[in-house]
Design a protein around this motif. Structure first.
Motif, PDB file in Angstrom:
ATOM      1  N   THR A 122       0.891  -1.274   0.092  1.00 30.23           N
ATOM      2  CA  THR A 122      -0.080  -0.127  -0.031  1.00 30.23           C
ATOM      3  C   THR A 122       0.829   1.325  -0.022  1.00 30.23           C
ATOM      4  N   GLY A 123       2.098   1.063   0.779  1.00 27.58           N
ATOM      5  CA  GLY A 123       2.834   2.520   0.684  1.00 27.58           C
ATOM      6  C   GLY A 123       3.582   2.636  -0.571  1.00 27.58           C
ATOM      7  N   GLY A 124       3.949   1.588  -1.396  1.00 26.60           N
ATOM      8  CA  GLY A 124       4.457   1.824  -2.823  1.00 26.60           C
ATOM      9  C   GLY A 124       3.176   2.124  -3.588  1.00 26.60           C
ATOM     10  N   LEU A 125       2.260   1.918  -3.387  1.00 18.42           N
ATOM     11  CA  LEU A 125       1.014   2.612  -4.435  1.00 18.42           C
ATOM     12  C   LEU A 125       0.805   3.772  -3.899  1.00 18.42           C
ATOM     13  N   ALA A 126       0.725   4.191  -2.926  1.00 15.59           N
ATOM     14  CA  ALA A 126       0.653   5.756  -2.602  1.00 15.59           C
ATOM     15  C   ALA A 126       1.665   6.564  -2.922  1.00 15.59           C
ATOM     16  N   TRP A 127       2.938   5.877  -2.828  1.00 18.31           N
ATOM     17  CA  TRP A 127       4.169   6.711  -3.447  1.00 18.31           C
ATOM     18  C   TRP A 127       4.159   6.977  -4.833  1.00 18.31           C
ATOM     19  N   GLU A 128       3.711   5.986  -5.532  1.00 17.08           N
ATOM     20  CA  GLU A 128       3.494   6.130  -7.065  1.00 17.08           C
ATOM     21  C   GLU A 128       2.398   7.150  -7.402  1.00 17.08           C
ATOM     22  N   ALA A 129       1.590   7.106  -6.441  1.00 15.79           N
ATOM     23  CA  ALA A 129       0.113   8.014  -6.921  1.00 15.79           C
ATOM     24  C   ALA A 129       0.757   9.615  -6.426  1.00 15.79           C
ATOM     25  N   VAL A 130       1.354   9.731  -5.677  1.00 15.79           N
ATOM     26  CA  VAL A 130       1.912  11.029  -5.166  1.00 15.79           C
ATOM     27  C   VAL A 130       2.864  11.521  -6.274  1.00 15.79           C
ATOM     28  N   ARG A 131       3.697  10.619  -6.833  1.00 13.63           N
ATOM     29  CA  ARG A 131       4.585  10.937  -7.928  1.00 13.63           C
ATOM     30  C   ARG A 131       3.741  11.339  -8.988  1.00 13.63           C
ATOM     31  N   ARG A 132       2.581  10.740  -9.283  1.00 19.07           N
ATOM     32  CA  ARG A 132       1.978  11.006 -10.664  1.00 19.07           C
ATOM     33  C   ARG A 132       0.747  12.086 -10.458  1.00 19.07           C
ATOM     34  N   ASP A 205      -6.823   9.695 -11.317  1.00 16.44           N
ATOM     35  CA  ASP A 205      -6.355   8.226 -11.344  1.00 16.44           C
ATOM     36  C   ASP A 205      -5.624   8.282 -10.007  1.00 16.44           C
ATOM     37  N   PRO A 206      -4.423   8.953  -9.849  1.00 16.31           N
ATOM     38  CA  PRO A 206      -3.636   8.862  -8.774  1.00 16.31           C
ATOM     39  C   PRO A 206      -4.314   9.387  -7.330  1.00 16.31           C
ATOM     40  N   LEU A 207      -5.258  10.434  -7.654  1.00 12.80           N
ATOM     41  CA  LEU A 207      -5.928  10.781  -6.307  1.00 12.80           C
ATOM     42  C   LEU A 207      -6.773   9.753  -5.642  1.00 12.80           C
ATOM     43  N   ALA A 208      -7.516   8.949  -6.593  1.00 13.09           N
ATOM     44  CA  ALA A 208      -8.277   7.954  -6.310  1.00 13.09           C
ATOM     45  C   ALA A 208      -7.227   6.750  -5.451  1.00 13.09           C
ATOM     46  N   THR A 209      -6.429   6.463  -6.227  1.00  8.72           N
ATOM     47  CA  THR A 209      -5.273   5.525  -5.686  1.00  8.72           C
ATOM     48  C   THR A 209      -4.778   6.068  -3.964  1.00  8.72           C
ATOM     49  N   LEU A 210      -4.578   7.389  -3.735  1.00  4.59           N
ATOM     50  CA  LEU A 210      -4.378   7.849  -2.626  1.00  4.59           C
ATOM     51  C   LEU A 210      -5.361   7.592  -1.561  1.00  4.59           C
ATOM     52  N   VAL A 211      -6.726   7.873  -2.078  1.00  4.00           N
ATOM     53  CA  VAL A 211      -7.671   7.618  -0.995  1.00  4.00           C
ATOM     54  C   VAL A 211      -8.044   6.173  -0.758  1.00  4.00           C
ATOM     55  N   VAL A 212      -8.001   5.309  -1.786  1.00  2.53           N
ATOM     56  CA  VAL A 212      -8.131   3.779  -1.561  1.00  2.53           C
ATOM     57  C   VAL A 212      -6.950   3.417  -0.528  1.00  2.53           C
ATOM     58  N   SER A 213      -5.710   3.937  -0.783  1.00  2.79           N
ATOM     59  CA  SER A 213      -4.707   3.393   0.221  1.00  2.79           C
ATOM     60  C   SER A 213      -4.909   3.815   1.520  1.00  2.79           C
ATOM     61  N   ALA A 214      -5.374   5.059   1.718  1.00  2.99           N
ATOM     62  CA  ALA A 214      -5.768   5.466   3.202  1.00  2.99           C
ATOM     63  C   ALA A 214      -6.570   4.638   3.774  1.00  2.99           C
ATOM     64  N   VAL A 215      -7.808   4.248   2.872  1.00 10.70           N
ATOM     65  CA  VAL A 215      -8.730   3.368   3.408  1.00 10.70           C
ATOM     66  C   VAL A 215      -8.007   2.001   4.073  1.00 10.70           C
ATOM     67  N   ILE A 216      -7.270   1.467   2.964  1.00 13.81           N
ATOM     68  CA  ILE A 216      -6.614   0.246   3.171  1.00 13.81           C
ATOM     69  C   ILE A 216      -5.690   0.254   4.464  1.00 13.81           C
ATOM     70  N   VAL A 217      -4.888   1.436   4.878  1.00  9.52           N
ATOM     71  CA  VAL A 217      -4.037   1.443   6.037  1.00  9.52           C
ATOM     72  C   VAL A 217      -4.931   1.332   7.054  1.00  9.52           C
ATOM     73  N   TRP A 218      -6.213   2.274   7.031  1.00  9.06           N
ATOM     74  CA  TRP A 218      -6.953   2.176   8.048  1.00  9.06           C
ATOM     75  C   TRP A 218      -7.654   1.082   8.498  1.00  9.06           C
ATOM     76  N   SER A 219      -8.082   0.391   7.369  1.00  6.67           N
ATOM     77  CA  SER A 219      -8.768  -1.110   7.820  1.00  6.67           C
ATOM     78  C   SER A 219      -8.009  -2.078   8.268  1.00  6.67           C
ATOM     79  N   SER A 220      -6.519  -2.017   7.779  1.00 14.47           N
ATOM     80  CA  SER A 220      -5.734  -2.995   7.960  1.00 14.47           C
ATOM     81  C   SER A 220      -4.805  -2.795   9.290  1.00 14.47           C
TER      82      SER A 220
END
Length: 325
Positions: A122-132, A205-220
């Motif tokens: 999830t951290g890798g996804l968020a990092w890529e989303a921030v870059r994009r 697209d990257p903004l949606a990934t960031l939102v989903v990443s935050a939800v995954i971290v919160w739930s996991s």
């Protein structure tokens, strides 16, 4: 003299000596072997391995780096399912002279590794989303959206296979959260991709990934915290150590409780050891049998070992101080 009492008459009885000469009692609650979920793991691994192959083929055909990256990510999920499945198999192995509890603890290690892997991915996804976000890339076309929707179906179905075991087994919960997180990411990619194709807002697209990443971290996060606690032999969630101590202290004839330890043998079985100071002529087998049953029913403690110390001897137990382990 040492006495042992099990909750079920079909269990074997064992004798142990003790260097204090005091009673040493061992009571077992009902054995809760972890459910194998073998069929669920087999179906989930087969579907996800097939999806990895499909993503790789279509990624090459569509010249989509995003699909190829997601294929690599889903290959990691297949490995995480294999890890969780292997742990459920190892947890059912019989005890041996070297591993006297069997390999039940492997389910805790698998849950911990799955929790760490989920956070890292999830951290890798968020990092890529921030870059994009600073340099949005165009969506690779409708084929990416279609493949993402297939991912939603496969990962969602696989998560559903583990849903009913996610509450009772931390290892199974790790597999469930992995699949549910992937389904959420794929759904976000599909929805955001559809909007981007219509509006041209590539940053969505990257903004949606960031939102989903935050939800995954919160739930996991709870999965990672609980598995870390169990790996460090902490008191399992749902067991109140103070309430257990109060329960033992309130037993008839008990004058003192010390050296109390509660820990998890696996993601489905809990254990307890304690010293009870009682007068000579303590109730014996019936007392121990009743105690083992009550600890199981009230606190989900499946294996309890209770040492009885005779108070009249006046000999202080070296393990009585709270700071001594």
């Amino acid at each position: 003299m040492a006495e042992h009492q099990h909750d079920h008459p079909g269990h074997d009885h064992h004798d142990h000596g003790h260097d204090h000469g005091h009673g040493h009692a061992h009571a077992h609650g009902h054995v809760h072997a972890p459910a194998s979920f073998g069929r669920a793991f087999a179906i989930g691994i087969t579907l996800n391995a097939g999806f990895v192959l499909v993503e790789w083929i279509f990624g090459i055909a569509a010249h989509s780096l995003a699909l190829l990256a997601d294929a690599a990510h889903n290959l990691g999920d297949v490995l995480s399912l294999l890890l969780a499945w292997g742990a459920t198999w190892l947890a059912r192995r019989q005890p041996s002279g070297r591993f006297t509890y069997g390999l039940r603890g492997s389910s805790i290690l698998a849950a911990l590794l799955n929790g760490l892997a989920l956070m890292l991915v999830t951290g890798g996804l968020a990092w890529e989303a921030v870059r994009r976000l600073s340099d949005p890339e165009p969506v690779a076309g409708g084929i990416v959206i279609v493949v993402s929707l297939v991912g939603v179906a496969i990962n969602g179905f696989t998560a559903w296979l583990f849903m009913h075991g996610a509450k009772s087994d931390l290892n199974v919960r790790g597999a469930y959260l992995h699949m549910a997180a992937d389904a959420a990411v794929s759904l976000a990619v599909a929805i955001a991709g559809s909007i981007v194709l219509v509006t041209g807002w590539n940053w969505l697209d990257p903004l949606a990934t960031l939102v989903v990443s935050a939800v995954i971290v919160w739930s996991s996060w709870d999965l990672l915290a609980q598995s870390m606690r169990l790996a460090l032999q902490g008191v399992p969630a749902g067991i109140d150590a103070a309430a257990v101590r109060a329960k033992l202290a309130a037993l008839p004839g008990v004058r003192e409780v010390h050296d109390l330890h509660i820990w998890a043998m696996s993601t489905t079985e809990n254990a307890l050891t304690a010293h009870l100071v009682m007068p000579a002529g303590h109730p014996g087998d019936a007392f121990l049998q009743h105690l083992g049953h009550e600890l199981h029913e009230e606190f989900e403690i499946h294996h309890c070992t209770v040492q009885i110390e005779v108070s009249e001897t006046g000999a202080a137990c070296a393990l009585a101080p709270e700071h001594v382990v």
